[in-house]
Design a protein around this motif. Structure first.
Motif, PDB file in Angstrom:
ATOM      1  N   THR A 195       0.825  -1.206   0.000  1.00 31.22           N
ATOM      2  CA  THR A 195       0.000   0.000   0.000  1.00 31.22           C
ATOM      3  C   THR A 195       0.859   1.255   0.000  1.00 31.22           C
ATOM      4  O   THR A 195       0.551   2.242  -0.675  1.00 31.22           O
ATOM      5  N   ASP A 212      -8.402   6.698   0.246  1.00 29.65           N
ATOM      6  CA  ASP A 212      -8.688   5.786   1.355  1.00 29.65           C
ATOM      7  C   ASP A 212      -7.485   4.906   1.707  1.00 29.65           C
ATOM      8  O   ASP A 212      -7.639   3.904   2.406  1.00 29.65           O
ATOM      9  N   SER A 213      -6.295   5.277   1.248  1.00 30.55           N
ATOM     10  CA  SER A 213      -5.131   4.421   1.491  1.00 30.55           C
ATOM     11  C   SER A 213      -4.791   4.314   2.973  1.00 30.55           C
ATOM     12  O   SER A 213      -4.368   3.256   3.450  1.00 30.55           O
ATOM     13  N   MET A 224      -7.009   1.822   4.300  1.00 24.94           N
ATOM     14  CA  MET A 224      -6.592   0.479   3.911  1.00 24.94           C
ATOM     15  C   MET A 224      -5.456  -0.020   4.800  1.00 24.94           C
ATOM     16  O   MET A 224      -5.412  -1.197   5.166  1.00 24.94           O
ATOM     17  N   HIS A 280      -7.053  -1.064   7.857  1.00 23.89           N
ATOM     18  CA  HIS A 280      -7.745  -2.331   7.612  1.00 23.89           C
ATOM     19  C   HIS A 280      -6.771  -3.503   7.622  1.00 23.89           C
ATOM     20  O   HIS A 280      -7.052  -4.554   8.208  1.00 23.89           O
ATOM     21  N   HIS A 281      -5.616  -3.336   6.971  1.00 26.19           N
ATOM     22  CA  HIS A 281      -4.632  -4.420   6.942  1.00 26.19           C
ATOM     23  C   HIS A 281      -4.155  -4.749   8.356  1.00 26.19           C
ATOM     24  O   HIS A 281      -4.036  -5.927   8.724  1.00 26.19           O
ATOM     25  N   ASP A 298     -16.415  -4.062   5.861  1.00 22.02           N
ATOM     26  CA  ASP A 298     -15.157  -4.153   5.126  1.00 22.02           C
ATOM     27  C   ASP A 298     -15.436  -4.061   3.634  1.00 22.02           C
ATOM     28  O   ASP A 298     -15.935  -4.989   3.017  1.00 22.02           O
ATOM     29  N   ARG A 327     -14.125  -2.376  -0.430  1.00 24.88           N
ATOM     30  CA  ARG A 327     -12.976  -1.973  -1.237  1.00 24.88           C
ATOM     31  C   ARG A 327     -13.380  -0.806  -2.129  1.00 24.88           C
ATOM     32  O   ARG A 327     -14.519  -0.700  -2.567  1.00 24.88           O
TER      33      ARG A 327
END
Length: 336
Positions: free
Chosen positions: A175, A184-185, A188, A191-192, A305, A307
């Motif tokens: 990422t 939204d990085s 993310m 999220h990871h 969740d 994408r």
């Protein structure tokens, strides 16, 4: 499925309690379970000693395995990008912005397909486990006795976890250093990290059957999403419009929407959330549920969740904004 000779909990409620619920029963039983376990600290006090033993049961070999797999995934992605994705993007004569994002979607399509395929093989196709067919019985086979934390995890499920953890470790690096940076990085990255934490927690708690169901249910929509993105990137290229790819992108978007609704809004609540609430109730009422509220709070976060579909960027050819690092495809497209 409990191994021969392993402890299990007996059924003590009427048979109707173990059948699939109606919609009303679903919500009613979730509330009953929450009322029993989540807000009853006197009856079910937190077991700090168990928590300590659970946290300290982490094995160095498992950590090294995950880090090794994360490194392997990263190296493999660089190889796929250099030898497959970028040459293919050039031969297709993609737009510059789409060319920058193309390697990411190629990689994610391939890796999500492989990971979901292995999850499907382990959970359903192999026939070695029945917790997809009988999810409520997951907590029948969970007995918090003295040897609980030392019981081995089935080898196929272990590697399912190791591969997923390795992939998400790689995804943090990917990422920041390889993907096109999007609005939204940062989410993310969060999220990871959350996914790694939830996977590791369910692994250490031996809630691996629930974790395996989550992985099976969640990943298929990601396969469809990335394939749809690839068709979006290919629909306008080489100075012309390609109706076939637009048609496939529209079909893909519809398939993604249907699969997301079916898997995330039907299977996930029925197979996972209902099990993690009502399964605990019918097999662990008046016993120790262990981390009931914490684990279910984490699971509820998985419902949301999603994408980023990123179709708008594909239309205007932009490569994202505010990236701290350029993606591999972006470097090549600017060099051209």
């Amino acid at each position: 499925m409990a191994a021969s000779g392993s402890p299990s909990n007996a059924r003590t409620f009427p048979d109707s309690y173990y059948e699939d619920p109606t919609l009303y029963q679903f919500f009613e039983r979730i509330l009953i379970s929450l009322n029993e376990f989540a807000y009853n600290g006197t009856k079910y006090p937190h077991d700090y000693q168990f928590t300590y033993h659970m946290v300290t049961s982490v094995k160095l070999t498992d950590i090294l395995t995950v880090l090794m797999l994360g490194t392997v995934f990263t190296i493999l992605r660089y190889i796929v990008t250099a030898t497959v994705s970028l040459p293919l993007a050039e031969s297709l004569n993609l737009k510059r912005g789409n060319r920058a994002k193309w390697p990411e979607s190629v990689w994610k399509f391939l890796i999500y397909t492989g990971l979901w395929g292995y999850s499907y093989y382990v959970v359903i196709y192999s026939g070695r486990h029945n917790f997809f067919q009988k999810p409520l019985d997951i907590f029948k086979d969970i007995v918090f006795d003295e040897g609980y934390l030392t019981r081995p995890i089935p080898v196929d499920v272990y590697w399912m976890y190791a591969l997923q953890l390795g992939f998400y470790v790689h995804s943090i690096y990917g990422t920041v250093y390889m993907d096109v940076w999007r609005k939204d990085s940062y989410m993310m990255l969060f999220h990871h990290g959350l996914t790694i934490f939830l996977l590791e927690f369910s692994f250490l708690m031996k809630y691996y059957k629930i974790g395996a169901l989550v992985l099976l249910i969640h990943d298929l929509s990601d396969v469809i999403l990335e394939l749809t993105k690839l068709n979006i990137y290919m629909k306008d290229r080489a100075g012309r419009h390609w109706p076939l790819h637009e048609w496939m992108a529209n079909i893909g978007f519809l398939a993604f929407t249907v699969s997301w609704a079916w898997f995330r809004l039907f299977w996930f609540p029925l197979k996972v959330l209902y099990t993690s609430h009502w399964g605990v109730y019918v097999y662990h009422k008046d016993k120790d549920p262990k981390m009931f509220l914490f684990f279910n709070t984490m699971l509820f976060k998985e419902v949301d969740d999603t994408r980023e579909f990123d179709e708008r960027d594909s239309e205007n050819g932009s490569g994202g904004h505010g990236s701290p690092k350029r993606s591999e495809g972006e470097k090549r497209s600017h060099a051209d």
